[in-house]
Write an enzyme that holds these catalytic residues in place. Structure first.
Site, PDB file in Angstrom:
ATOM      1  N   LYS A 184       0.806  -1.231   0.000  1.00  0.00           N
ATOM      2  CA  LYS A 184       0.000   0.000   0.000  1.00  0.00           C
ATOM      3  C   LYS A 184       0.837   1.278   0.000  1.00  0.00           C
ATOM      4  CE  LYS A 184      -3.350  -2.471   2.857  1.00  0.00           C
ATOM      5  NZ  LYS A 184      -4.081  -2.488   4.120  1.00  0.00           N
TER       6      LYS A 184
ATOM      7  N   ASP B 139      -6.908  -5.684   9.731  1.00  0.00           N
ATOM      8  CA  ASP B 139      -8.272  -5.184   9.591  1.00  0.00           C
ATOM      9  C   ASP B 139      -9.252  -6.295   9.235  1.00  0.00           C
ATOM     10  OD1 ASP B 139      -7.142  -5.518   7.084  1.00  0.00           O
ATOM     11  OD2 ASP B 139      -7.802  -3.596   6.293  1.00  0.00           O
TER      12      ASP B 139
END
Length: 465
Positions: free
Chosen positions: A172, A208
């Site tokens: 990311k 997450d």
């Protein structure tokens, strides 16, 4: 001279043949057939088996990391908990109060991670996080309290305990030196200690995906799968301990299950998806900061979806199939077709192009776009997003069939799933097509999985002490 003329004639004939194709026909390589989806489902299950195996884990593209989270919420969790959610260019600090009757109160604040910190030293990143934690605790008047904290760290990690996780590789856009192969909880504790003015007990580290599952399990006790389709893509699920050869925890007096963080974004890094990858996927990968890695994720997630569409459009312009072959500087600019444009364009009613025209005007193409061009742009968006939904569905179908439970809630979060107007329905339809028909399932939008879920993991850890 004649050879030159023949070559020109062949090129012109080839261009004419392409022009007779519709855009949808030209882009059939972006369409995933049911047979291909079933093949992906089976290949993923094979990689999961390898990821769970002691002798095959190291060579599996799907690592299936053990989370050490065995207990799910039972709605009896009580108290105040902090959560730290780091998984992208912004991160959040949350204060969550769990009360009787499955009630909760949440305060949160978003903090930015500047670009120089994302690619600077690891100590700089964790010092920044500690500074923001202190700022938050002062603002919400818990500065002098010692609170349990759940740390959502949404990057591939090897978890060695509930409060120990070593970063495998940055994704990311992050590339902080000195973090890979190190325990991120230890780095956070050291940064907090360097400040010396706040008291926090880190009770759990998770990603997450696990938080997404835990958050929804608090509301739906049959939740057994957590999926993220946002900036990145990943999934976790509840696996029987007997299938986890790498399990090194206790086996007596504990639940016979554990949440497995699949890290399915790396599925295909060992070339098992080469038959469905396109020239656009290969360009995305080649120009990324991590070539050869996270290949499944690069076909699905929000970090790449808009760029996939842009690459397709540039190819169609070059072939003269849209905009009369006319281009603009902006459409040629890498990253300039944002993923949010895909959701906006597909939100228009069929036959209406208000959002599409607005996007094309922003890209300097409004003046040359015909209604047919706008219909073709929408088609490109639909092909890319539908493929992403179907790939995700093949993954979910694999997990549902693997667990074999007859009634399962699948918790899903992430900006693509949350904001794309058709992603949920595309997944419902495709999963139904791919799974054992005796399995009943539902897709549930997870309410703040990476935030509330982190607090719940900490709460369950405190509950079970």
């Amino acid at each position: 001279m004649r050879e030159y003329t023949d070559a020109n004639n062949k090129a012109a004939a080839s261009k004419n043949r392409r022009a007779k194709l519709t855009v949808r026909e030209r882009l059939q390589d972006l369409v995933l057939s049911t047979d291909q989806a079933l093949e992906i489902k089976n290949k993923l299950n094979h990689e999961i088996e390898r990821g769970l195996g002691k002798d095959t884990h190291d060579t599996s593209s799907v690592k299936c990391f053990i989370t050490y989270v065995q207990d799910l919420p039972n709605s009896k969790e009580r108290g105040k908990f902090l959560a730290l959610d780091l998984g992208g260019t912004n991160f959040r600090v949350l204060l969550i109060t769990l009360a009787e009757g499955a009630h909760f109160h949440m305060d949160s604040k978003i903090y930015a991670v500047p670009k120089d910190i994302m690619t600077g030293p690891g100590t700089g990143l964790f010092d920044h996080i500690a500074d923001c934690l202190a700022d938050f605790m002062k603002e919400y008047d818990v500065y002098k309290e010692k609170l349990p904290l759940g740390f959502t760290f949404s990057f591939p990690c090897v978890q060695e305990g509930l409060t120990k996780a070593r970063l495998s590789t940055w994704t990311k856009g992050f590339n902080c030196e000195g973090v890979e192969n190190n325990d991120v909880v230890k780095l956070l504790k050291e940064a907090i200690a360097r400040r010396g003015d706040i008291a926090i007990t880190v009770c759990a580290v998770l990603n997450d995906t696990t938080g997404t599952l835990m958050s929804s399990a608090w509301v739906k006790p049959n939740c057994r799968v957590g999926v993220i389709v946002g900036t990145g893509s990943n999934a976790c699920y509840v696996e029987k301990l007997e299938n986890v050869q790498l399990w090194d925890g206790p086996t007596e007096g504990v639940p016979d299950q554990v949440i497995i963080n699949t890290e399915w974004g790396a599925f295909g890094d060992n070339d098992v998806l080469e038959n469905i990858r396109t020239e656009y996927d290969r360009t995305i990968d080649r120009e990324s900061i991590n070539p050869g890695k996270q290949l499944f994720e690069k076909m699905i997630s929000g970090m790449y979806m808009g760029e996939l569409v842009r690459l397709v459009l540039v190819k169609l312009i070059r072939e003269g199939l849209i905009f009369g072959g006319k281009s603009s500087d902006l459409i040629q600019e890498k990253g300039r077709f944002y993923t949010k444009y895909v959701s906006e364009i597909e939100s228009d009613k069929q036959g209406e192009y208000h959002s599409c025209l607005q996007v094309l005007e922003e890209l300097g193409l409004g003046g040359v776009a015909t209604e047919t061009d706008m219909a073709d742009v929408r088609t490109v968006c639909e092909l890319v997003s539908r493929r992403a939904a179907h790939l995700t569905s093949a993954g979910v179908a694999c997990l549902l069939d693997r667990m074999g439970e007859k009634d399962v809630t699948v918790a899903v979060d992430g900006s693509v799933y949350r904001f794309h107007p058709h992603f949920h329905h595309l997944m419902m339809d495709k999963i139904s097509e791919l799974i054992d028909p005796s399995i009943k399932f539902d897709l549930m939008l997870s309410e703040d999985g990476s935030g509330r879920g982190a607090a719940l993991v900490a709460a369950v850890a405190c509950r079970d002490r």
